[in-house]
Design a protein around this motif. Structure first.
Motif, PDB file in Angstrom:
ATOM      1  N   ASP A   1       0.850  -1.202   0.000  1.00  0.00           N
ATOM      2  CA  ASP A   1       0.000   0.000   0.000  1.00  0.00           C
ATOM      3  C   ASP A   1       0.881   1.245   0.000  1.00  0.00           C
ATOM      4  OD1 ASP A   1       0.484   0.933   2.662  1.00  0.00           O
ATOM      5  OD2 ASP A   1      -1.071  -0.370   3.480  1.00  0.00           O
TER       6      ASP A   1
ATOM      7  N   THR B   1       1.347   3.776   2.010  1.00  0.00           N
ATOM      8  CA  THR B   1       2.092   4.106   3.227  1.00  0.00           C
ATOM      9  C   THR B   1       3.308   3.192   3.384  1.00  0.00           C
ATOM     10  OG1 THR B   1       0.011   4.718   4.280  1.00  0.00           O
ATOM     11  CG2 THR B   1       1.889   4.354   5.741  1.00  0.00           C
ATOM     12  N   VAL B   2       3.072   1.904   3.264  1.00  0.00           N
ATOM     13  CA  VAL B   2       4.158   0.934   3.487  1.00  0.00           C
ATOM     14  C   VAL B   2       5.188   1.014   2.361  1.00  0.00           C
ATOM     15  CG1 VAL B   2       4.690  -1.520   3.773  1.00  0.00           C
ATOM     16  CG2 VAL B   2       2.615  -0.579   4.780  1.00  0.00           C
TER      17      VAL B   2
ATOM     18  N   GLY C   1       0.362  -4.805   5.735  1.00  0.00           N
ATOM     19  CA  GLY C   1      -0.451  -5.388   6.795  1.00  0.00           C
ATOM     20  C   GLY C   1      -1.408  -6.436   6.249  1.00  0.00           C
ATOM     21  N   GLY C   2      -2.435  -6.727   7.046  1.00  0.00           N
ATOM     22  CA  GLY C   2      -3.380  -7.772   6.674  1.00  0.00           C
ATOM     23  C   GLY C   2      -4.165  -7.473   5.411  1.00  0.00           C
ATOM     24  N   VAL C   3      -4.383  -6.204   5.133  1.00  0.00           N
ATOM     25  CA  VAL C   3      -5.135  -5.854   3.915  1.00  0.00           C
ATOM     26  C   VAL C   3      -4.345  -6.290   2.685  1.00  0.00           C
ATOM     27  CG1 VAL C   3      -5.837  -3.875   2.493  1.00  0.00           C
ATOM     28  CG2 VAL C   3      -6.551  -3.997   4.889  1.00  0.00           C
TER      29      VAL C   3
ATOM     30  N   THR D   1       3.940  -6.248   7.919  1.00  0.00           N
ATOM     31  CA  THR D   1       4.543  -5.047   8.536  1.00  0.00           C
ATOM     32  C   THR D   1       3.694  -4.467   9.672  1.00  0.00           C
ATOM     33  OG1 THR D   1       3.503  -3.580   6.927  1.00  0.00           O
ATOM     34  CG2 THR D   1       5.707  -4.405   6.371  1.00  0.00           C
TER      35      THR D   1
ATOM     36  N   LEU E   1      -0.538  -7.155  13.837  1.00  0.00           N
ATOM     37  CA  LEU E   1      -1.614  -8.115  13.549  1.00  0.00           C
ATOM     38  C   LEU E   1      -1.213  -9.078  12.438  1.00  0.00           C
ATOM     39  CD1 LEU E   1      -5.410  -7.659  13.295  1.00  0.00           C
ATOM     40  CD2 LEU E   1      -4.198  -8.522  11.303  1.00  0.00           C
TER      41      LEU E   1
ATOM     42  N   SER F   1      -2.453 -12.756  10.435  1.00  0.00           N
ATOM     43  CA  SER F   1      -2.957 -12.926   9.067  1.00  0.00           C
ATOM     44  C   SER F   1      -1.948 -13.465   8.064  1.00  0.00           C
ATOM     45  CB  SER F   1      -3.544 -11.607   8.560  1.00  0.00           C
ATOM     46  OG  SER F   1      -2.574 -10.596   8.510  1.00  0.00           O
TER      47      SER F   1
ATOM     48  N   LYS G   1      -5.310 -17.981   5.029  1.00  0.00           N
ATOM     49  CA  LYS G   1      -6.637 -17.430   4.713  1.00  0.00           C
ATOM     50  C   LYS G   1      -6.419 -16.196   3.844  1.00  0.00           C
ATOM     51  CE  LYS G   1      -9.637 -18.901   8.488  1.00  0.00           C
ATOM     52  NZ  LYS G   1     -10.484 -18.476   9.616  1.00  0.00           N
TER      53      LYS G   1
ATOM     54  N   THR H   1      10.086  -3.156  11.378  1.00  0.00           N
ATOM     55  CA  THR H   1       9.132  -2.291  10.665  1.00  0.00           C
ATOM     56  C   THR H   1       8.030  -1.770  11.601  1.00  0.00           C
ATOM     57  OG1 THR H   1       7.762  -4.171   9.974  1.00  0.00           O
ATOM     58  CG2 THR H   1       9.496  -3.487   8.444  1.00  0.00           C
TER      59      THR H   1
ATOM     60  N   THR I   1       7.499   2.162  12.865  1.00  0.00           N
ATOM     61  CA  THR I   1       6.773   3.267  12.203  1.00  0.00           C
ATOM     62  C   THR I   1       5.251   3.112  12.302  1.00  0.00           C
ATOM     63  OG1 THR I   1       7.029   2.019  10.149  1.00  0.00           O
ATOM     64  CG2 THR I   1       8.600   3.812  10.536  1.00  0.00           C
TER      65      THR I   1
END
Ligand code: NAD
Ligand code: GLY
Length: 349
Positions: A42, A44-45, A104-106, A129, A132, A137, A142, A169, A172
């Motif tokens: 994404d 941001t990352v 992240g998970g998204v 990163t 969660l 995840s 999944k 990571t 941040t």
């Protein structure tokens, strides 16, 4: 650096350590020979970490391209999914190539679902990163996107080839997002790991590698036993039946981690009132979530929560498997008629 191995439909390692991004290329090359690859991340990352990953992948012989989605849950959509598939097809990525999920998970869920379906399956590597995604995840396969009717309604079980968990990571990560991950960490302690619950009474950051390994080991053991979520894996839904209802009733203003904290306290209080666990278990559960800046009071009534929970996708016919605490570190699945949910939730409020 720590390493754990998942033995599910695919066997793969989860590597946990600091500053692993710089060796991600070399670590990946041990599992997938250098090839063309697309890093999905994404905005941001990608701004923070994609350059380091690209340098590391190129040094190991990969030819990386970057595909960036806007940050946030809205990107876990059919639109993003199709855009990425078209991007891969236009660049003629082949089955011998691979995908990296950096985020992240998204990002992990979306990139994983792309990997499952592109050319009927292409290998992918998870680089989580958020806390969660490190503890939950990225492990277990999944993958999913959201539909208009609800979260994660289109998805598949599809295991990655490797998970590289670089916890440096986390430096941040916004505080609220870190706390959201802490809710899932606490969850493992309550489900079946009392020593982990006790460790969490001390500050988490000085022991972060240990805590992540602890959580991943818990998840690994569960996935090894029940990859397809037909039994013991459902324990990971502790606090999620009420929690999802809290998220939905708040129009997703209350974050997932906060909702899980509220849902876990609610179901523990209900369990105590039904005689399954003690008032002390309730108090300890409330205190630990508060210590991690997570809410414990539910702003919605039992009727509203129950009407949402009755539509939960984990419902099986007229029953839903509720995860009930019988004490800290000991939870069990209790099949519960959906019409009893309102009464149970009201005991927990
Ligand atoms: P997320 O991926 O949306 O990340 C949260 C925010 O943090 C984003 O804005 C992101 O840009 C930012 N971010 C990520 N890493 C960062 C970093 N290191 N520094 C600064 N900012 C960073 O949210 P999440 O909490 O990681 O994941 C939530 C998703 O995970 C949900 O869609 C949920 O359904 C899914 N999920 C899946 C599973 C599974 O088993 N597949 C399990 C739990 C949750
Ligand atoms: N996060 C729940 C699961 O992986 O089953």
């Amino acid at each position: 650096m720590r390493k754990l191995t998942v033995s599910a439909s695919r066997t793969y390692d989860i590597i946990i350590g600091s500053d692993l991004l710089d060796s991600a290329g070399a670590l990946s090359a041990k599992v997938i020979s250098p090839c063309r690859t697309v890093i999905i991340s994404d905005d941001t990352v990608a701004a923070l970490y994609s350059e380091r990953l690209i340098v590391s992948l190129k040094a190991a012989g990969y030819t990386p391209e970057l595909f960036i989605i806007p940050h946030g849950e809205e990107s876990k959509s059919a639109e993003s999914y199709i855009r990425i598939l078209n991007f891969l097809a236009d660049m003629q990525l082949s089955r011998s190539d691979c995908i990296f999920a950096l985020g992240g998970g998204v990002v992990g869920d979306l990139a994983g679902f792309v990997a499952t379906t592109y050319l009927r399956g292409i290998r992918f590597i998870q680089i989580p990163t958020t806390l969660l995604s490190m503890v939950d995840s990225s492990v277990g396969g999944k993958t999913a996107i959201n539909l208009g009717a609800g979260k994660n309604l289109a998805g598949a079980f599809y295991q990655p080839s490797l998970v590289i968990c670089d916890y440096s990571t986390l430096a941040t990560l916004p505080d609220e997002t870190f706390s959201d991950g802490c809710a899932e960490v606490i969850k493992y302690g309550i489900i079946n790991d009392k020593p982990l619950f006790e460790k969490l009474k001390n500050p988490i950051l000085p022991q972060i590698e240990d805590i992540i390994e602890n959580c991943v080991r818990n998840k690994r053991d569960i996935v090894n036993k029940d990859e397809r979520d037909n039994g013991v894996r459902q324990l990971l839904n502790l606090g999620h039946t009420a929690g999802h209802a809290v998220e939905k009733c708040s129009d997703f203003e209350i974050s997932h981690g906060s909702a899980v904290a509220i849902g876990t306290v609610l179901i523990t209080r209900a369990a105590a009132s039904l005689g399954y666990c003690t008032a002390d278990d309730v108090q300890q559960t409330e205190e630990i979530f508060k210590a991690y800046n997570l809410p414990t009071k539910c702003p919605f009534d039992a009727k509203s929560l129950a009407s949402v929970a009755q539509g939960d996708k984990k419902r099986a016919g007229a029953k839903i498997n509720l995860v009930i605490p019988f004490g800290i570190g000991s939870c069990k699945l209790v099949p519960t008629p959906v019409e009893e949910l309102e009464a149970i939730f009201s005991k927990g409020l």
